[in-house]
Scaffold this motif. Structure first.
Motif, PDB file in Angstrom:
ATOM      1  N   MET A 132       0.827  -1.191   0.000  1.00  0.00           N
ATOM      2  CA  MET A 132       0.000   0.000   0.000  1.00  0.00           C
ATOM      3  C   MET A 132       0.864   1.244   0.000  1.00  0.00           C
ATOM      4  SD  MET A 132      -3.142  -0.849  -0.047  1.00  0.00           S
ATOM      5  CE  MET A 132      -3.678   0.820   0.300  1.00  0.00           C
ATOM      6  N   PRO A 133       0.467   2.271  -0.742  1.00  0.00           N
ATOM      7  CA  PRO A 133       1.193   3.537  -0.680  1.00  0.00           C
ATOM      8  C   PRO A 133       1.187   4.058   0.748  1.00  0.00           C
ATOM      9  CG  PRO A 133      -0.365   3.509  -2.511  1.00  0.00           C
ATOM     10  CD  PRO A 133      -0.659   2.301  -1.682  1.00  0.00           C
ATOM     11  N   GLY A 134       2.337   4.451   1.234  1.00  0.00           N
ATOM     12  CA  GLY A 134       2.399   4.998   2.582  1.00  0.00           C
ATOM     13  C   GLY A 134       2.658   3.949   3.643  1.00  0.00           C
ATOM     14  N   MET A 135       2.509   2.657   3.305  1.00  0.00           N
ATOM     15  CA  MET A 135       2.772   1.599   4.278  1.00  0.00           C
ATOM     16  C   MET A 135       4.286   1.422   4.382  1.00  0.00           C
ATOM     17  SD  MET A 135       0.046   0.078   5.648  1.00  0.00           S
ATOM     18  CE  MET A 135       0.311  -1.667   5.884  1.00  0.00           C
ATOM     19  N   SER A 136       4.774   1.280   5.603  1.00  0.00           N
ATOM     20  CA  SER A 136       6.214   1.134   5.794  1.00  0.00           C
ATOM     21  C   SER A 136       6.470   0.293   7.037  1.00  0.00           C
ATOM     22  CB  SER A 136       6.865   2.512   5.966  1.00  0.00           C
ATOM     23  OG  SER A 136       6.423   3.114   7.184  1.00  0.00           O
ATOM     24  N   MET A 137       7.740   0.004   7.288  1.00  0.00           N
ATOM     25  CA  MET A 137       8.096  -0.745   8.473  1.00  0.00           C
ATOM     26  C   MET A 137       7.705   0.030   9.728  1.00  0.00           C
ATOM     27  SD  MET A 137       9.200  -3.503   7.291  1.00  0.00           S
ATOM     28  CE  MET A 137       9.895  -4.261   8.751  1.00  0.00           C
ATOM     29  N   GLY A 138       7.595   1.342   9.585  1.00  0.00           N
ATOM     30  CA  GLY A 138       7.172   2.173  10.709  1.00  0.00           C
ATOM     31  C   GLY A 138       5.739   1.904  11.125  1.00  0.00           C
ATOM     32  N   ASP A 139       4.961   1.262  10.236  1.00  0.00           N
ATOM     33  CA  ASP A 139       3.590   0.891  10.571  1.00  0.00           C
ATOM     34  C   ASP A 139       3.534  -0.455  11.280  1.00  0.00           C
ATOM     35  OD1 ASP A 139       2.291   3.158   9.368  1.00  0.00           O
ATOM     36  OD2 ASP A 139       2.784   2.287   7.425  1.00  0.00           O
ATOM     37  N   GLY A 140       4.688  -1.001  11.600  1.00  0.00           N
ATOM     38  CA  GLY A 140       4.741  -2.258  12.336  1.00  0.00           C
ATOM     39  C   GLY A 140       4.699  -3.495  11.463  1.00  0.00           C
ATOM     40  N   MET A 141       4.680  -3.329  10.152  1.00  0.00           N
ATOM     41  CA  MET A 141       4.645  -4.482   9.253  1.00  0.00           C
ATOM     42  C   MET A 141       5.991  -5.207   9.275  1.00  0.00           C
ATOM     43  SD  MET A 141       1.659  -4.834   7.757  1.00  0.00           S
ATOM     44  CE  MET A 141       1.908  -5.689   6.191  1.00  0.00           C
ATOM     45  N   MET A 142       5.926  -6.530   9.314  1.00  0.00           N
ATOM     46  CA  MET A 142       7.140  -7.332   9.318  1.00  0.00           C
ATOM     47  C   MET A 142       7.612  -7.589   7.886  1.00  0.00           C
ATOM     48  SD  MET A 142       7.753  -7.837  12.504  1.00  0.00           S
ATOM     49  CE  MET A 142       6.897  -6.372  13.125  1.00  0.00           C
ATOM     50  N   SER A 143       8.912  -7.694   7.718  1.00  0.00           N
ATOM     51  CA  SER A 143       9.467  -8.019   6.399  1.00  0.00           C
ATOM     52  C   SER A 143       9.349  -9.519   6.169  1.00  0.00           C
ATOM     53  CB  SER A 143      10.939  -7.605   6.333  1.00  0.00           C
ATOM     54  OG  SER A 143      11.710  -8.399   7.228  1.00  0.00           O
ATOM     55  N   ASP A 144       9.559  -9.929   4.924  1.00  0.00           N
ATOM     56  CA  ASP A 144       9.544 -11.367   4.616  1.00  0.00           C
ATOM     57  C   ASP A 144      10.608 -12.104   5.438  1.00  0.00           C
ATOM     58  OD1 ASP A 144       7.509 -10.997   2.814  1.00  0.00           O
ATOM     59  OD2 ASP A 144       8.827 -10.900   1.058  1.00  0.00           O
ATOM     60  N   LYS A 145      11.746 -11.443   5.637  1.00  0.00           N
ATOM     61  CA  LYS A 145      12.828 -12.041   6.422  1.00  0.00           C
ATOM     62  C   LYS A 145      12.387 -12.258   7.865  1.00  0.00           C
ATOM     63  CE  LYS A 145      17.664 -11.313   7.776  1.00  0.00           C
ATOM     64  NZ  LYS A 145      18.849 -10.397   7.687  1.00  0.00           N
ATOM     65  N   ASP A 146      11.679 -11.269   8.421  1.00  0.00           N
ATOM     66  CA  ASP A 146      11.182 -11.387   9.794  1.00  0.00           C
ATOM     67  C   ASP A 146      10.228 -12.578   9.925  1.00  0.00           C
ATOM     68  OD1 ASP A 146      12.549  -9.116  10.677  1.00  0.00           O
ATOM     69  OD2 ASP A 146      10.898  -7.781  10.118  1.00  0.00           O
ATOM     70  N   MET A 147       9.320 -12.703   8.964  1.00  0.00           N
ATOM     71  CA  MET A 147       8.326 -13.777   9.007  1.00  0.00           C
ATOM     72  C   MET A 147       8.991 -15.150   8.878  1.00  0.00           C
ATOM     73  SD  MET A 147       5.457 -12.332   9.627  1.00  0.00           S
ATOM     74  CE  MET A 147       4.300 -13.666   9.300  1.00  0.00           C
ATOM     75  N   LYS A 148      10.014 -15.249   8.026  1.00  0.00           N
ATOM     76  CA  LYS A 148      10.740 -16.521   7.875  1.00  0.00           C
ATOM     77  C   LYS A 148      11.466 -16.886   9.167  1.00  0.00           C
ATOM     78  CE  LYS A 148      11.454 -16.272   2.860  1.00  0.00           C
ATOM     79  NZ  LYS A 148      12.453 -16.095   1.755  1.00  0.00           N
ATOM     80  N   SER A 149      12.015 -15.868   9.827  1.00  0.00           N
ATOM     81  CA  SER A 149      12.721 -16.110  11.096  1.00  0.00           C
ATOM     82  C   SER A 149      11.761 -16.606  12.160  1.00  0.00           C
ATOM     83  CB  SER A 149      13.411 -14.830  11.577  1.00  0.00           C
ATOM     84  OG  SER A 149      14.428 -14.423  10.672  1.00  0.00           O
ATOM     85  N   LEU A 150      10.575 -16.017  12.206  1.00  0.00           N
ATOM     86  CA  LEU A 150       9.579 -16.424  13.194  1.00  0.00           C
ATOM     87  C   LEU A 150       9.119 -17.865  12.943  1.00  0.00           C
ATOM     88  CD1 LEU A 150       7.864 -15.526  15.631  1.00  0.00           C
ATOM     89  CD2 LEU A 150       6.109 -14.778  14.008  1.00  0.00           C
ATOM     90  N   LYS A 151       8.937 -18.207  11.672  1.00  0.00           N
ATOM     91  CA  LYS A 151       8.512 -19.570  11.316  1.00  0.00           C
ATOM     92  C   LYS A 151       9.549 -20.607  11.727  1.00  0.00           C
ATOM     93  CE  LYS A 151       5.704 -18.300   7.280  1.00  0.00           C
ATOM     94  NZ  LYS A 151       5.616 -18.356   5.798  1.00  0.00           N
ATOM     95  N   ALA A 152      10.834 -20.190  11.735  1.00  0.00           N
ATOM     96  CA  ALA A 152      11.919 -21.127  12.050  1.00  0.00           C
ATOM     97  C   ALA A 152      12.094 -21.349  13.548  1.00  0.00           C
ATOM     98  CB  ALA A 152      13.227 -20.613  11.457  1.00  0.00           C
ATOM     99  N   MET A 153      11.453 -20.519  14.367  1.00  0.00           N
ATOM    100  CA  MET A 153      11.605 -20.613  15.815  1.00  0.00           C
ATOM    101  C   MET A 153      10.604 -21.589  16.428  1.00  0.00           C
ATOM    102  SD  MET A 153      14.117 -18.706  16.635  1.00  0.00           S
ATOM    103  CE  MET A 153      15.125 -17.443  15.858  1.00  0.00           C
TER     104      MET A 153
END
Length: 214
Positions: A132-153
């Motif tokens: 979405m325009p204006g959506m950023s990591m500052g909005d608390g959205m996790m990156s694909d890397k973050d999600m992969k790390s969480l899945k591995a835990m």
């Protein structure tokens, strides 16, 4: 008494009978006319009521601004990621409080996604899945890397990462909801923003408490 005399005596009776028949017919016609008139008025009232209801629905659907649209379009993918994170707890989380909270998040946010999608459809706006325009990591959205790390835990490591990531995610949602509270117009959207601020602020405190004891 002659036949002529008897005939004269019978004529008034026939006249009276004829008058009674005419009068009765007039009453029936009057009743039918009145009934038809009431039926017509009833139809007119029904049409007026239907038009009024349609106008009210149209006015309600039109009662929104661009901030409401942005809120719904941005919050839908944000909620979807929170639900995805919550679903990862099944089979990975070891802390009972984390498990309970993950189930609570999924139960609360999945229906809200459907509600916001319905708003956008009624407003004639795209649901705008994805970036979405204006959506950023500052909005608390996790990156694909973050999600992969969480899945591995798994176990305590998962619990800690989940709690920290969800705190950041919730804080982003709270910030977006506060913008809607301030600048939105639609009453339903503003009410949801109120609920998000209240509910997720409480969950942030709970998650921080969990982190402190893990």
């Amino acid at each position: 008494m002659t036949a002529f005399t008897r005939a004269l005596r019978r004529k008034p009776t026939r006249r009276i009978a004829a008058v009674c028949v005419v009068a009765a017919g007039a009453l029936v016609l009057s009743a039918c006319s009145s009934s038809d008139g009431m039926s017509g008025m009833s139809g007119m009232d029904h049409g007026s009521s239907k038009s009024s209801a349609t106008a009210t629905a149209t006015a309600k659907a039109a009662d929104f601004n661009e901030k409401d649209v942005t809120f719904a379009q941005s919050m839908i993918p944000h909620h979807k990621q929170a639900v995805e994170m919550a679903q990862l707890a099944d089979g990975r989380a070891s802390d009972s409080e984390i498990k309970d909270l993950a189930a609570k998040i999924e139960k609360a946010q999945d229906p809200e996604i459907k509600t916001m999608t319905g708003w956008l459809q009624s407003w004639g706006k795209p649901t705008a899945m994805g970036d979405m325009p204006g959506m950023s990591m500052g909005d608390g959205m996790m990156s694909d890397k973050d999600m992969k790390s969480l899945k591995a835990m798994k176990g305590t490591e998962f619990d800690k990462m989940f709690a920290q990531m969800m705190i950041d995610h919730h804080n982003g949602a709270i910030s977006m909801a506060k913008t809607e509270q301030k600048s939105g117009q639609n009453a339903d959207a503003k009410k949801m923003a109120d609920d998000i601020v209240t509910g997720q602020s409480a969950e942030v405190k709970q998650l921080q408490s969990i982190l402190d004891r893990l």
